[in-house]
Design a protein around this motif. Structure first.
Motif, PDB file in Angstrom:
ATOM      1  N   GLY A 242       0.828  -1.219   0.000  1.00 23.60           N
ATOM      2  CA  GLY A 242       0.000   0.000   0.000  1.00 23.60           C
ATOM      3  C   GLY A 242       0.856   1.260   0.000  1.00 23.60           C
ATOM      4  N   VAL A 243       1.911   1.267   0.841  1.00 23.48           N
ATOM      5  CA  VAL A 243       2.797   2.434   0.922  1.00 23.48           C
ATOM      6  C   VAL A 243       3.517   2.632  -0.414  1.00 23.48           C
ATOM      7  CG1 VAL A 243       4.809   3.421   2.094  1.00 23.48           C
ATOM      8  CG2 VAL A 243       3.095   2.180   3.417  1.00 23.48           C
ATOM      9  N   ASP A 244       3.891   1.531  -1.042  1.00 26.20           N
ATOM     10  CA  ASP A 244       4.532   1.563  -2.358  1.00 26.20           C
ATOM     11  C   ASP A 244       3.633   2.293  -3.378  1.00 26.20           C
ATOM     12  OD1 ASP A 244       6.112   1.073  -4.550  1.00 26.20           O
ATOM     13  OD2 ASP A 244       6.129  -1.102  -4.364  1.00 26.20           O
ATOM     14  N   GLU A 245       2.374   1.886  -3.420  1.00 25.25           N
ATOM     15  CA  GLU A 245       1.398   2.495  -4.345  1.00 25.25           C
ATOM     16  C   GLU A 245       1.210   3.981  -4.046  1.00 25.25           C
ATOM     17  OE1 GLU A 245      -0.282   1.346  -6.960  1.00 25.25           O
ATOM     18  OE2 GLU A 245       0.856  -0.528  -6.809  1.00 25.25           O
ATOM     19  N   LEU A 246       1.045   4.286  -2.758  1.00 30.87           N
ATOM     20  CA  LEU A 246       0.824   5.672  -2.337  1.00 30.87           C
ATOM     21  C   LEU A 246       2.031   6.541  -2.702  1.00 30.87           C
ATOM     22  CD1 LEU A 246      -1.042   7.583  -0.525  1.00 30.87           C
ATOM     23  CD2 LEU A 246       0.578   7.055   1.303  1.00 30.87           C
ATOM     24  N   SER A 247       3.244   5.993  -2.463  1.00 33.32           N
ATOM     25  CA  SER A 247       4.468   6.732  -2.752  1.00 33.32           C
ATOM     26  C   SER A 247       4.597   6.994  -4.250  1.00 33.32           C
ATOM     27  CB  SER A 247       5.700   5.954  -2.285  1.00 33.32           C
ATOM     28  OG  SER A 247       5.593   5.643  -0.928  1.00 33.32           O
ATOM     29  N   LEU A 248       4.241   5.986  -5.049  1.00 35.46           N
ATOM     30  CA  LEU A 248       4.318   6.132  -6.504  1.00 35.46           C
ATOM     31  C   LEU A 248       3.326   7.194  -6.982  1.00 35.46           C
ATOM     32  CD1 LEU A 248       5.614   5.146  -9.110  1.00 35.46           C
ATOM     33  CD2 LEU A 248       3.846   3.393  -9.265  1.00 35.46           C
ATOM     34  N   TRP A 249       2.123   7.151  -6.409  1.00 33.86           N
ATOM     35  CA  TRP A 249       1.098   8.142  -6.748  1.00 33.86           C
ATOM     36  C   TRP A 249       1.608   9.543  -6.414  1.00 33.86           C
ATOM     37  CZ3 TRP A 249      -1.250  11.343  -3.050  1.00 33.86           C
ATOM     38  CH2 TRP A 249      -2.276  12.176  -3.531  1.00 33.86           C
ATOM     39  N   TYR A 250       2.227   9.700  -5.249  1.00 32.46           N
ATOM     40  CA  TYR A 250       2.724  11.003  -4.817  1.00 32.46           C
ATOM     41  C   TYR A 250       3.890  11.461  -5.697  1.00 32.46           C
ATOM     42  CZ  TYR A 250       4.241  14.800  -1.819  1.00 32.46           C
ATOM     43  OH  TYR A 250       4.594  16.037  -1.355  1.00 32.46           O
ATOM     44  N   TYR A 251       4.722  10.512  -6.068  1.00 33.87           N
ATOM     45  CA  TYR A 251       5.858  10.830  -6.948  1.00 33.87           C
ATOM     46  C   TYR A 251       5.348  11.372  -8.280  1.00 33.87           C
ATOM     47  CZ  TYR A 251      10.056  10.228  -9.811  1.00 33.87           C
ATOM     48  OH  TYR A 251      11.123  10.449 -10.651  1.00 33.87           O
ATOM     49  N   ARG A 252       4.363  10.681  -8.846  1.00 35.92           N
ATOM     50  CA  ARG A 252       3.825  11.113 -10.145  1.00 35.92           C
ATOM     51  C   ARG A 252       3.143  12.474 -10.042  1.00 35.92           C
ATOM     52  NH1 ARG A 252       1.818   5.099 -11.902  1.00 35.92           N
ATOM     53  NH2 ARG A 252       3.787   4.508 -12.882  1.00 35.92           N
ATOM     54  N   LEU A 253       2.506  12.710  -8.907  1.00 37.56           N
ATOM     55  CA  LEU A 253       1.794  13.971  -8.683  1.00 37.56           C
ATOM     56  C   LEU A 253       2.758  15.152  -8.628  1.00 37.56           C
ATOM     57  CD1 LEU A 253      -1.191  14.920  -7.822  1.00 37.56           C
ATOM     58  CD2 LEU A 253      -0.273  14.926  -5.494  1.00 37.56           C
ATOM     59  N   THR A 254       3.946  14.929  -8.041  1.00 34.44           N
ATOM     60  CA  THR A 254       4.854  16.042  -7.764  1.00 34.44           C
ATOM     61  C   THR A 254       6.085  16.032  -8.667  1.00 34.44           C
ATOM     62  OG1 THR A 254       5.941  14.687  -6.096  1.00 34.44           O
ATOM     63  CG2 THR A 254       4.214  16.149  -5.325  1.00 34.44           C
ATOM     64  N   ARG A 255       6.153  15.078  -9.577  1.00 36.76           N
ATOM     65  CA  ARG A 255       7.333  14.890 -10.410  1.00 36.76           C
ATOM     66  C   ARG A 255       7.653  16.138 -11.225  1.00 36.76           C
ATOM     67  NH1 ARG A 255       8.549  11.894 -15.473  1.00 36.76           N
ATOM     68  NH2 ARG A 255       6.369  11.976 -16.072  1.00 36.76           N
ATOM     69  N   GLY A 256       8.923  16.485 -11.287  1.00 37.56           N
ATOM     70  CA  GLY A 256       9.367  17.586 -12.135  1.00 37.56           C
ATOM     71  C   GLY A 256       9.446  17.116 -13.575  1.00 37.56           C
TER      72      GLY A 256
END
Ligand SMILES: [Zn+2]
Length: 267
Positions: A72-86
């Motif tokens: 779950g944390v993996d998925e959440l982290s990936l979602w957050y990464y994509r949201l904030t990615r430069g």
């Protein structure tokens, strides 16, 4: 990454120092039980950031439960990464070594855990201790944990947490337990940063040339190889000696016992 044991022991060292340094007015530990709880929580939290991939050993601490959490944390982290990615940050397929390896995460868990302890007192303290001890055991006694499996880890963590429950003062003075969790996460990131892989500690706030998730790491020349000879022969033993020394020093009555022993030798 550096070995689990190195993470856990460096967390214990940081926790023992911080427990002594944190003023009681700020919610620092005021009794031996609180001090050792603080250090134990910090040691286990130094493995917490790797609970962001089901592949890590620490994800196996509590069997299917922690594996599911890690996924779950993996998925959440990936979602957050994509949201904030430069613009120029690379594409990723997994969240490992992103969100949980940032200062932002360390601060958020600090505040969250301290709020829990303020609201629920000793119940929250022992709950946090149970979870982090499970992680610490997996890190410190990796071979033992592998041989006996996650039920043994879970039972041992539960017994130690239950003993602490009876040892702990009724009035929880040490509300700043969240600091131990955040500090442990920061120590973990420092450990990862001295190996060649690096961590995006300041992401996503440190934007630089189209990148928000740039990794901080030591130059190749002075970085150490994870699990290498320096870590096994120098860093690991040194940290262990410091941790044991600090723990003995923190124990009530030990300084007197030492002076007495020295005195009797002289006589
Ligand atoms: Zn890591």
């Amino acid at each position: 990454m550096v070995m689990g044991a190195t993470h856990a022991v460096s967390g214990a060292v940081a926790g023992l120092v911080a427990a002594q340094a944190l003023p009681a007015d700020w919610g620092g530990p005021t009794s031996t039980a609180e001090l050792f709880t603080f250090a134990g929580v910090c040691a286990g939290s130094a493995l917490l950031p790797d609970l962001d991939t089901a592949q890590s050993t620490v994800a196996r601490s509590f069997g299917p439960v922690s594996t599911l959490v890690a996924r779950g944390v993996d998925e959440l982290s990936l979602w957050y990464y994509r949201l904030t990615r430069g613009r120029r940050d690379p594409r990723r397929n997994g969240g490992h070594r992103t969100l949980t390896h940032t200062a932002l995460f360390a601060i958020l868990v600090s505040v969250g855990v301290s709020a829990l302890v303020t609201a629920f007192g000793r119940t929250a303290v022992v709950g946090v201790l149970f979870v982090t001890l499970g992680l610490a055991l997996r890190g410190l006694a990796g071979d033992w944990a592998k041989r006996n499996g996650w039920p043994a880890v879970t039972v041992t963590a539960a017994v130690l947490a239950a003993l602490t429950w009876t040892w702990y003062p009724d009035e929880v003075g040490s509300r700043a337990l969240g600091v131990a969790v955040g500090l442990g996460c920061a120590v973990h990131c420092l450990g990862d940063a001295i190996t060649k892989e690096g961590v995006p500690f300041l992401a996503p706030f440190a934007a630089w040339r189209g990148r928000r998730w740039r990794e901080l790491r030591l130059p190749d020349l002075i970085s150490i190889r994870a699990g290498g000879a320096f870590e096994r022969a120098v860093l690991g033993p040194l940290l262990t000696i410091v941790a044991v020394g600090l723990a003995l020093w923190a124990l009530d009555g030990v300084p007197e016992a030492v002076t007495e022993a020295v005195g009797s030798v002289r006589r």
